[in-house]
Design a protein around this motif. Sequence first.
Motif, PDB file in Angstrom:
ATOM      1  N   ARG A 388       0.857  -1.188   0.000  1.00 20.10           N
ATOM      2  CA  ARG A 388       0.000   0.000   0.000  1.00 20.10           C
ATOM      3  C   ARG A 388       0.879   1.219   0.000  1.00 20.10           C
ATOM      4  NH1 ARG A 388      -4.660   0.258   4.377  1.00 20.10           N
ATOM      5  NH2 ARG A 388      -4.643  -1.919   4.993  1.00 20.10           N
ATOM      6  N   GLN A 673      -9.689  -4.787   5.242  1.00 18.75           N
ATOM      7  CA  GLN A 673      -9.366  -5.063   6.633  1.00 18.75           C
ATOM      8  C   GLN A 673      -9.961  -4.001   7.554  1.00 18.75           C
ATOM      9  OE1 GLN A 673      -5.263  -5.035   7.763  1.00 18.75           O
ATOM     10  NE2 GLN A 673      -5.669  -6.153   9.665  1.00 18.75           N
ATOM     11  N   GLU A 674      -9.816  -2.761   7.102  1.00 15.98           N
ATOM     12  CA  GLU A 674     -10.375  -1.662   7.884  1.00 15.98           C
ATOM     13  C   GLU A 674     -11.889  -1.833   8.037  1.00 15.98           C
ATOM     14  OE1 GLU A 674      -9.790   2.156   6.068  1.00 15.98           O
ATOM     15  OE2 GLU A 674     -11.408   3.021   7.275  1.00 15.98           O
ATOM     16  N   PHE A 766      -5.935 -10.912   8.903  1.00 15.39           N
ATOM     17  CA  PHE A 766      -4.787 -10.329   8.175  1.00 15.39           C
ATOM     18  C   PHE A 766      -3.674  -9.960   9.134  1.00 15.39           C
ATOM     19  CE2 PHE A 766      -6.593 -10.884   4.457  1.00 15.39           C
ATOM     20  CZ  PHE A 766      -6.877  -9.843   3.596  1.00 15.39           C
ATOM     21  N   GLU A 767      -2.499 -10.261   8.713  1.00 12.79           N
ATOM     22  CA  GLU A 767      -1.335  -9.917   9.550  1.00 12.79           C
ATOM     23  C   GLU A 767      -1.069  -8.428   9.444  1.00 12.79           C
ATOM     24  OE1 GLU A 767       1.214 -12.548  10.935  1.00 12.79           O
ATOM     25  OE2 GLU A 767      -0.860 -13.209  11.227  1.00 12.79           O
TER      26      GLU A 767
END
Lengths: 767, 233
Positions: A388, A673-674, A766-767
């Motif tokens: 990202r 993920q957010e 997710f890591e």
Amino acid sequence: MYPLINLIGLTAGMTCFLITMLFVSREIKHDNWNPNKKDIHIFLAHMESRTTYPACPAILIKHFAKYENAVLDYMLMRHHGFNLIANDKETVYGHGVKVTPNFFSFFPFPMKYGDPTTALTDTTQLVISTMIADSLFGQQNPIGKKVILSNQKEHVISGVFNRHDSPSHIKYDILIPMVEPADTNWGNFNYRAYLHIAKETDPVQLAACLKQHHVSVGSAVMEKTMERFAELFSFSFELRPLEEVYLYCNENRNFNVVLILSILSIIILCISAINFINLSIANASLRAKEVAVRKTLGGSKRAIIVQFLLEVSIICLIALCIALSLTELILPHFVKLWETRLSVWEIFEQLPIVMTMLILLLLVAGFLPAIYLSNFKPMEVLKGKFVRSKRGHLLQKGNILFQFTLSSVFIISALVIRAQLNYMYTKDTGFTKDQLMMIPVTDLEQVESKRNKYKQFFKEKDYITETSSIRWAPGTGLGHSSISHTHYGEKKLDSDIHFVDQHFFPILDIPIKYGRNFVLADTLYDECYSDVIVNQTLVDKFDMKDPVGQTIELWGGTRIIVGVVPDFYKHGFEHKIQPTVFAISNKEAAVIFLKLTGGDIANKVKEIKAFWTQEIEIGVPFYHRFMEEDYAKLFERHERLHIMILALSIIMIVLSLLGLVAIAIHTIRQRYQEIAIRKAIGASDYELLHTLLKEFVIISLIALFLSFPIAYYFCSWWLGGFAYHIQMPLVPYLIASITVLSLVLFIAWFQARKALHIDIVRFLKFE
Amino acid sequence: MIDIQNLSKIYRSTGIETIALNQFNFQVRVGEFVAIMGPSGCGKSTLLHIIGLLDTFDKGDYYFNEQQMNDLDEKTRGTIRKKQIGFIFQNFNLIDELTVFENIELPLIYNKVGKKKRVSKVNQLLKDLDIEHRKKHFPQQLSGGQQQRVAVARALVTEPQLILADEPTGNLDSKNGNEVMELLADLHRQGSTIIMVTHSNYDAGFATRIIEVKDGQIMAERKNKREIRIIDK
Ligand SMILES: Nc1ncnc2c1ncn2[C@@H]1O[C@H](COP(=O)(O)OP(=O)(O)OP(=O)(O)O)[C@@H](O)[C@H]1O
Ligand SMILES: [Mg+2]
């Protein structure tokens, strides 16, 4: 899905680019093929308050050329109007021009038949274009065949020239030899002159010399003092090289069109390429796992890039093929719109440009995503985390910002242009045009000798309420009029002079404001009465207190103002209404006006046509027009611009929506993920949508904000080209805002909706 | 407070069936601190996700505060999550784009708490957890221990009845891990109900009850001596 969107976007961009490239290269080609394009100059006369005319007195050029060796040769030309040309079988129309015998040494159009050096040496000869030749004689060789021109004179075809593959500002199809220009008046600016000047001659100086020559010799010949003569003909002269004539000296502002179109098409091509890259990258992130696996399996970076480039080239090639066929499909419409001639095969003349474009596109659109893709860290990707980068994010946002700014500018411009067009269509022009039939007079002799006969016929038909014979028809290309100095006491004006008969004002519903109309018996022929009627602008400009009964000076004679008419928009709305003098004449009418009443116009026209062709202009093909239609033609050029901008805005919107789809998918996916975290904390669907859509709304708001001043500037500039125009409307800005916002929201919402149903647990891990 | 009966969770992916939870029975009373232990892949996280209404199950019954949770729609589940449950994850799961302050404030926003109250509440927590000086920082700028404290703060800020922690110390060194455990123990002392998954016997020592899970079923259950000692007092 992705390759399809990608294909559509790329194809649209390429098609746009190809069509405009064809058009622009055709425009630029005008007169560029002429070997002497730098040395041949056109003579232009600038009038004080007015536009420029390519006109001069023939005698000036003839006389001047004798004294100066700066001019190698000159060529004169006189407009001959719309001509009928007929052999024993067919009759066709074409624009005709009288030219001196050396025409082809100035404009070496390729000859299909005939010898250019001898084809125009005798006044019985005639040279026609391939277009006329094809419709009159088919595939035969027409040399030596006889034709009748405008029902008057027999000519022998001496040459056929092809002007289609050699575009030029000379757009005539009939060349009539003019061995010796007849007009020797130093004050008649009615010839067009081209001077072939020596390389070392300075055209500016030469124009100044011509001016001086005109004043010194002209005044002597016309027995006037130099001062008086200079005042009478206070034009300045200019010589422009041939290579500039079409693009810059034309009132259609061809250069502006070429410039605007090229810039826009390049922008559109760039945008489609950028979108292509974006979509590829978005697609790449979807395929990241595949790539990562291949990488861990030992695929080299190079192999990955090569594979990607291969895929991109295939898409590019398919897009090019579709774009070529689309171009072929769209081109006829485009050609009709611009009245130009283009063929898709001309692309092959432009092969270098097409190839460069393709290779550039391939390099940029192929390499960038390929490199991006091959730089994925395999482990990160396998764990599910993408790279990202903040900078990449900013670039993407800047890209949609730019696209939506442009879209908004296009939408606003298209709407403002539409508004001005509507204004022009609906504004009261000051005269009534409906059901006003016009018969252009071709054979003046016949018409004048049968005057009583047709007057009688018109009187008998009760569907014809009024008739008028005039030398000039407002708002159309029919007839002719002139511009002259008009004096009132000490004051002086350039005013339009029109010859009309006593029925002119009633038939057009133009009221006489003060004073009275002309009086003249219908059976009499006359002109140049001392009576004149003037328009309100002339009264205002001369600041006349009580105009009726006052005298003005025109053409060295004294005229009495018998009436004043209100201003009317005889030439549309681009130019200011000029001071105008109407003089009376029913001689040498160029047009017959007929006011028809009631329905079933087609049958009435048929009856009139039968009468006119059998009784009045016998054997002359009949072509009539309606003033309303002709007047609407004044707006054609603006309609064209409107269509172009509208088409571009639609393409632009489609492209930016495609771009938005790519970016929305990409950015929203990056936020999964957010979203999962927010959902775990208890965010409702509404709150999530709010979070996801916020940035898109902000971007579109900024885009709109940026687009407003740009659109405002462009539209004001365009509106400024009209002497009479609307106030800048606000509604287009509102509509553009709503359109852009709702489209952006819809696309973003569509993508965000999917994000609402993600598997929370999966993305929390997710890591 | 929590009553799970004969609950089964089966994952089906490309023909392979994994039974994550098999006829699971489990009860938690208000004020308990339960530690769940067991080998990797035995279904601990799955259980926690189901209790936290982040995941669904296939068979059996689940009552939360006497209310059946079997067939609730996503909206109601979301409401229960935000009002009554706080989560702490092994990987913290903070939102990178938001500051520490905003991260902690977020559940309050979703609970429609007024601005003033939010600020004072978050500030109080920041002070309690000793991360006040970091409140304008982004998660990436913090150490693991600090991040987990922010996550704890976020789980506490709405004062939920139930706190679910999935290996809260898994990514921390022993010192930071200990600090987080102290925080949880404090919470428990103040009356919160906590369910925590852990691999560490030491961490489990803070709990009042420890259950051992294996292959989706409870293998053993024991009361924590330490807790008994506290009760003895
Ligand atoms: N999305 C899924 N699809 C398929 N199987 C899954 C999925 N999630 C978990 N499983 C399986 O369910 C079982 C239980 O997983 P769970 O994550 O609950 O284990 P865990 O006890 O938390 O292990 P760990 O201590 O390693 O975190 C595992 O065998 C796992 O492979
Ligand atoms: Mg787990």
